[in-house]
Design a protein around this motif. Sequence first.
Motif, PDB file in Angstrom:
ATOM      1  N   LEU A 233       2.692   1.757 -11.249  1.00 53.97           N
ATOM      2  CA  LEU A 233       1.634   2.079 -10.292  1.00 53.97           C
ATOM      3  C   LEU A 233       0.482   1.090 -10.431  1.00 53.97           C
ATOM      4  N   TRP A 234       0.061   0.818 -11.661  1.00 48.18           N
ATOM      5  CA  TRP A 234      -1.044  -0.112 -11.889  1.00 48.18           C
ATOM      6  C   TRP A 234      -0.720  -1.491 -11.309  1.00 48.18           C
ATOM      7  N   LEU A 235       0.490  -1.959 -11.555  1.00 47.16           N
ATOM      8  CA  LEU A 235       0.900  -3.265 -11.014  1.00 47.16           C
ATOM      9  C   LEU A 235       0.916  -3.248  -9.486  1.00 47.16           C
ATOM     10  N   ALA A 236       1.376  -2.149  -8.908  1.00 39.03           N
ATOM     11  CA  ALA A 236       1.413  -2.031  -7.447  1.00 39.03           C
ATOM     12  C   ALA A 236       0.000  -1.996  -6.865  1.00 39.03           C
ATOM     13  N   ILE A 237      -0.915  -1.310  -7.535  1.00 38.83           N
ATOM     14  CA  ILE A 237      -2.305  -1.286  -7.060  1.00 38.83           C
ATOM     15  C   ILE A 237      -2.909  -2.683  -7.142  1.00 38.83           C
ATOM     16  N   ALA A 238      -2.687  -3.365  -8.248  1.00 35.68           N
ATOM     17  CA  ALA A 238      -3.224  -4.722  -8.407  1.00 35.68           C
ATOM     18  C   ALA A 238      -2.670  -5.653  -7.329  1.00 35.68           C
ATOM     19  N   ALA A 239      -1.377  -5.545  -7.035  1.00 30.12           N
ATOM     20  CA  ALA A 239      -0.776  -6.380  -5.991  1.00 30.12           C
ATOM     21  C   ALA A 239      -1.347  -6.020  -4.619  1.00 30.12           C
ATOM     22  N   THR A 240      -1.548  -4.742  -4.372  1.00 25.41           N
ATOM     23  CA  THR A 240      -2.119  -4.303  -3.098  1.00 25.41           C
ATOM     24  C   THR A 240      -3.550  -4.800  -2.955  1.00 25.41           C
ATOM     25  N   LEU A 241      -4.326  -4.673  -4.022  1.00 25.42           N
ATOM     26  CA  LEU A 241      -5.706  -5.150  -4.003  1.00 25.42           C
ATOM     27  C   LEU A 241      -5.738  -6.644  -3.664  1.00 25.42           C
ATOM     28  N   ALA A 242      -4.892  -7.424  -4.305  1.00 26.51           N
ATOM     29  CA  ALA A 242      -4.866  -8.870  -4.052  1.00 26.51           C
ATOM     30  C   ALA A 242      -4.449  -9.167  -2.606  1.00 26.51           C
ATOM     31  N   ALA A 243      -3.439  -8.452  -2.112  1.00 24.16           N
ATOM     32  CA  ALA A 243      -2.978  -8.673  -0.737  1.00 24.16           C
ATOM     33  C   ALA A 243      -4.046  -8.254   0.275  1.00 24.16           C
ATOM     34  N   PHE A 244      -4.700  -7.137   0.010  1.00 26.30           N
ATOM     35  CA  PHE A 244      -5.769  -6.676   0.904  1.00 26.30           C
ATOM     36  C   PHE A 244      -6.929  -7.664   0.900  1.00 26.30           C
ATOM     37  N   ARG A 245      -7.285  -8.164  -0.277  1.00 27.04           N
ATOM     38  CA  ARG A 245      -8.411  -9.094  -0.403  1.00 27.04           C
ATOM     39  C   ARG A 245      -8.187 -10.358   0.423  1.00 27.04           C
ATOM     40  N   ARG A 246      -6.937 -10.784   0.535  1.00 26.42           N
ATOM     41  CA  ARG A 246      -6.635 -11.978   1.332  1.00 26.42           C
ATOM     42  C   ARG A 246      -6.849 -11.730   2.823  1.00 26.42           C
ATOM     43  N   VAL A 247      -6.669 -10.485   3.270  1.00 22.43           N
ATOM     44  CA  VAL A 247      -6.834 -10.158   4.690  1.00 22.43           C
ATOM     45  C   VAL A 247      -8.283  -9.788   4.993  1.00 22.43           C
ATOM     46  N   VAL A 248      -8.823  -8.866   4.209  1.00 27.49           N
ATOM     47  CA  VAL A 248     -10.215  -8.406   4.363  1.00 27.49           C
ATOM     48  C   VAL A 248     -10.799  -8.261   2.950  1.00 27.49           C
ATOM     49  N   PRO A 249     -11.638  -9.178   2.526  1.00 28.20           N
ATOM     50  CA  PRO A 249     -12.171  -9.089   1.161  1.00 28.20           C
ATOM     51  C   PRO A 249     -12.752  -7.714   0.813  1.00 28.20           C
ATOM     52  N   ALA A 250     -13.449  -7.095   1.742  1.00 31.13           N
ATOM     53  CA  ALA A 250     -14.033  -5.771   1.465  1.00 31.13           C
ATOM     54  C   ALA A 250     -12.954  -4.733   1.183  1.00 31.13           C
TER      55      ALA A 250
ATOM     56  N   PHE B  12       0.836  -1.206   0.000  1.00 30.62           N
ATOM     57  CA  PHE B  12       0.000   0.000   0.000  1.00 30.62           C
ATOM     58  C   PHE B  12       0.868   1.253   0.000  1.00 30.62           C
ATOM     59  N   ALA B  13       1.892   1.266   0.851  1.00 32.59           N
ATOM     60  CA  ALA B  13       2.792   2.426   0.907  1.00 32.59           C
ATOM     61  C   ALA B  13       3.522   2.617  -0.421  1.00 32.59           C
ATOM     62  N   ALA B  14       3.922   1.520  -1.043  1.00 37.62           N
ATOM     63  CA  ALA B  14       4.622   1.611  -2.332  1.00 37.62           C
ATOM     64  C   ALA B  14       3.708   2.206  -3.408  1.00 37.62           C
ATOM     65  N   GLN B  15       2.469   1.732  -3.482  1.00 43.36           N
ATOM     66  CA  GLN B  15       1.576   2.264  -4.509  1.00 43.36           C
ATOM     67  C   GLN B  15       1.225   3.717  -4.210  1.00 43.36           C
ATOM     68  N   LEU B  16       1.158   4.079  -2.934  1.00 39.48           N
ATOM     69  CA  LEU B  16       0.874   5.471  -2.572  1.00 39.48           C
ATOM     70  C   LEU B  16       2.022   6.389  -3.007  1.00 39.48           C
ATOM     71  N   ALA B  17       3.248   5.928  -2.813  1.00 39.56           N
ATOM     72  CA  ALA B  17       4.416   6.703  -3.264  1.00 39.56           C
ATOM     73  C   ALA B  17       4.424   6.813  -4.790  1.00 39.56           C
ATOM     74  N   LEU B  18       4.108   5.722  -5.473  1.00 42.29           N
ATOM     75  CA  LEU B  18       4.044   5.754  -6.937  1.00 42.29           C
ATOM     76  C   LEU B  18       2.920   6.674  -7.420  1.00 42.29           C
ATOM     77  N   ASN B  19       1.830   6.709  -6.686  1.00 40.84           N
ATOM     78  CA  ASN B  19       0.719   7.592  -7.025  1.00 40.84           C
ATOM     79  C   ASN B  19       1.179   9.053  -7.000  1.00 40.84           C
ATOM     80  N   ALA B  20       1.863   9.446  -5.940  1.00 37.56           N
ATOM     81  CA  ALA B  20       2.369  10.822  -5.836  1.00 37.56           C
ATOM     82  C   ALA B  20       3.438  11.086  -6.895  1.00 37.56           C
ATOM     83  N   ALA B  21       4.276  10.099  -7.151  1.00 42.36           N
ATOM     84  CA  ALA B  21       5.345  10.266  -8.140  1.00 42.36           C
ATOM     85  C   ALA B  21       4.792  10.519  -9.530  1.00 42.36           C
ATOM     86  N   TRP B  22       3.655   9.906  -9.843  1.00 41.52           N
ATOM     87  CA  TRP B  22       3.073  10.132 -11.167  1.00 41.52           C
ATOM     88  C   TRP B  22       2.765  11.616 -11.372  1.00 41.52           C
ATOM     89  N   SER B  23       2.193  12.256 -10.383  1.00 42.11           N
ATOM     90  CA  SER B  23       1.878  13.687 -10.505  1.00 42.11           C
ATOM     91  C   SER B  23       3.127  14.526 -10.691  1.00 42.11           C
TER      92      SER B  23
END
Length: 160
Positions: free
Chosen positions: A116-133, A86-97
């Motif tokens: 960034l897209w790959l980092a978001i997809a990885a974060t989504l998958a990791a989050f889904r394993r902990v809390v699907p919502a 999550f932190a990595a994708q957040l940093a990439l999000n700011a870096a894009w701007s």
Amino acid sequence: MSALRQVVGLVVCLAAVFAAAGVASHFTARSVAEWYPTLAKPSWTPPSAVFAPVWTALYFLMAVAAWLVWRKAGGLAAARLPLALFAAQLALNAAWSILFFGLRMPGLAFGELVLLWLAIAATLAAFRRVVPAAGLLLAPYLAWVTFAGALNFALWRLNG
């Protein structure tokens, strides 16, 4: 976990996400007014007024998703990998701007957006394993960044 700790955790997640948004907006503001209006744009470019409310909603959803994962895991240590992603994708999000608006380099920004897209997809998958919502809360963000990627690519090609 106490109610107070949960509230503090949510506030921390919101603060972290909106701090990244603040960094991004610092690099965006001047270019949105001076440079972006001069670019040739595809016909499907949304009106400029759409971006701020969409990003505000997405940042809020991102913060809540991170908080849900943190809360379910019982803290940072137990959720190290998902929250590091999550932190990595957040940093990439700011870096894009910074790349797109601050440096005015749409081609480089597009390459970074792929990461960034790959980092978001990885974060989504990791989050889904902990809390699907929590994974579901990131789905609109992934969809918007997919659209933003197409727009970034089109802007790069039209103006490069």
